[in-house]
Design a protein around this motif. Structure first.
Motif, PDB file in Angstrom:
ATOM      1  N   UNK A  21       0.726  -1.334  -0.115  1.00 20.72           N
ATOM      2  CA  UNK A  21      -0.133   0.144  -0.085  1.00 20.72           C
ATOM      3  C   UNK A  21       0.866   1.328   0.004  1.00 20.72           C
ATOM      4  N   UNK A  22       0.515   2.385  -0.418  1.00 21.17           N
ATOM      5  CA  UNK A  22       0.993   3.535  -0.664  1.00 21.17           C
ATOM      6  C   UNK A  22       1.554   4.068   0.847  1.00 21.17           C
ATOM      7  N   UNK A  23       2.729   4.799   0.922  1.00 21.08           N
ATOM      8  CA  UNK A  23       3.114   5.122   2.252  1.00 21.08           C
ATOM      9  C   UNK A  23       2.679   6.535   2.493  1.00 21.08           C
ATOM     10  N   UNK A  24       2.751   7.276   1.275  1.00 24.65           N
ATOM     11  CA  UNK A  24       2.193   8.826   1.344  1.00 24.65           C
ATOM     12  C   UNK A  24       0.937   8.928   1.925  1.00 24.65           C
ATOM     13  N   UNK A  25       0.251   9.538   2.803  1.00 26.10           N
ATOM     14  CA  UNK A  25      -1.110   9.558   3.289  1.00 26.10           C
ATOM     15  C   UNK A  25      -2.194   9.973   2.198  1.00 26.10           C
ATOM     16  N   UNK A  26      -1.640  10.830   1.367  1.00 29.03           N
ATOM     17  CA  UNK A  26      -2.533  11.341   0.176  1.00 29.03           C
ATOM     18  C   UNK A  26      -2.974  10.247  -0.751  1.00 29.03           C
ATOM     19  N   UNK A  27      -1.818   9.567  -1.010  1.00 27.78           N
ATOM     20  CA  UNK A  27      -1.692   8.471  -1.990  1.00 27.78           C
ATOM     21  C   UNK A  27      -2.584   7.410  -1.590  1.00 27.78           C
ATOM     22  N   UNK A  28      -2.457   7.055  -0.127  1.00 27.71           N
ATOM     23  CA  UNK A  28      -3.201   5.959   0.521  1.00 27.71           C
ATOM     24  C   UNK A  28      -4.809   6.357   0.454  1.00 27.71           C
ATOM     25  N   UNK A  29      -4.861   7.520   0.755  1.00 35.19           N
ATOM     26  CA  UNK A  29      -6.361   8.093   0.833  1.00 35.19           C
ATOM     27  C   UNK A  29      -6.827   7.588  -0.534  1.00 35.19           C
ATOM     28  N   UNK A  30      -6.399   7.815  -1.593  1.00 39.04           N
ATOM     29  CA  UNK A  30      -6.914   7.394  -2.733  1.00 39.04           C
ATOM     30  C   UNK A  30      -7.213   6.110  -3.231  1.00 39.04           C
ATOM     31  N   UNK A  31      -5.906   5.384  -2.889  1.00 37.32           N
ATOM     32  CA  UNK A  31      -5.888   4.171  -3.140  1.00 37.32           C
ATOM     33  C   UNK A  31      -6.872   3.273  -2.217  1.00 37.32           C
ATOM     34  N   UNK A  32      -7.283   3.621  -0.871  1.00 36.80           N
ATOM     35  CA  UNK A  32      -8.136   2.927   0.202  1.00 36.80           C
ATOM     36  C   UNK A  32      -9.670   3.208  -0.444  1.00 36.80           C
ATOM     37  N   UNK A  33      -9.829   4.414  -0.822  1.00 41.98           N
ATOM     38  CA  UNK A  33     -11.244   4.990  -1.056  1.00 41.98           C
ATOM     39  C   UNK A  33     -11.727   4.301  -2.501  1.00 41.98           C
TER      40      UNK A  33
END
Length: 57
Positions: free
Chosen positions: A2-14
């Motif tokens: 999973x992405x480590x960057x919080x903004x990228x993680x947000x996009x990935x998870x949503x």
């Protein structure tokens, strides 16, 4: 992975929640991810899981 960057993680998870999983618990179980870790990373950018919407808002 999973992405480590919080903004990228947000996009990935949503995206995963919208297209593949009915809940955050289902996503975490299937992908073997720690729910608390995701919640903490996204809380750091002021996003929190909304069970009714099944997304971080």
């Amino acid at each position: 992975m999973i992405p480590k960057d919080p903004v990228m993680l947000l996009s990935f998870v949503n995206l995963k929640l919208r297209d593949f999983y009915g809940s955050l618990d289902a996503l975490c179980e299937d992908m073997d991810i720690d729910r608390q870790e995701i919640a903490e990373k996204l809380a750091s950018i002021d996003y929190h899981y909304d069970e009714e919407k099944n997304q971080f808002v």
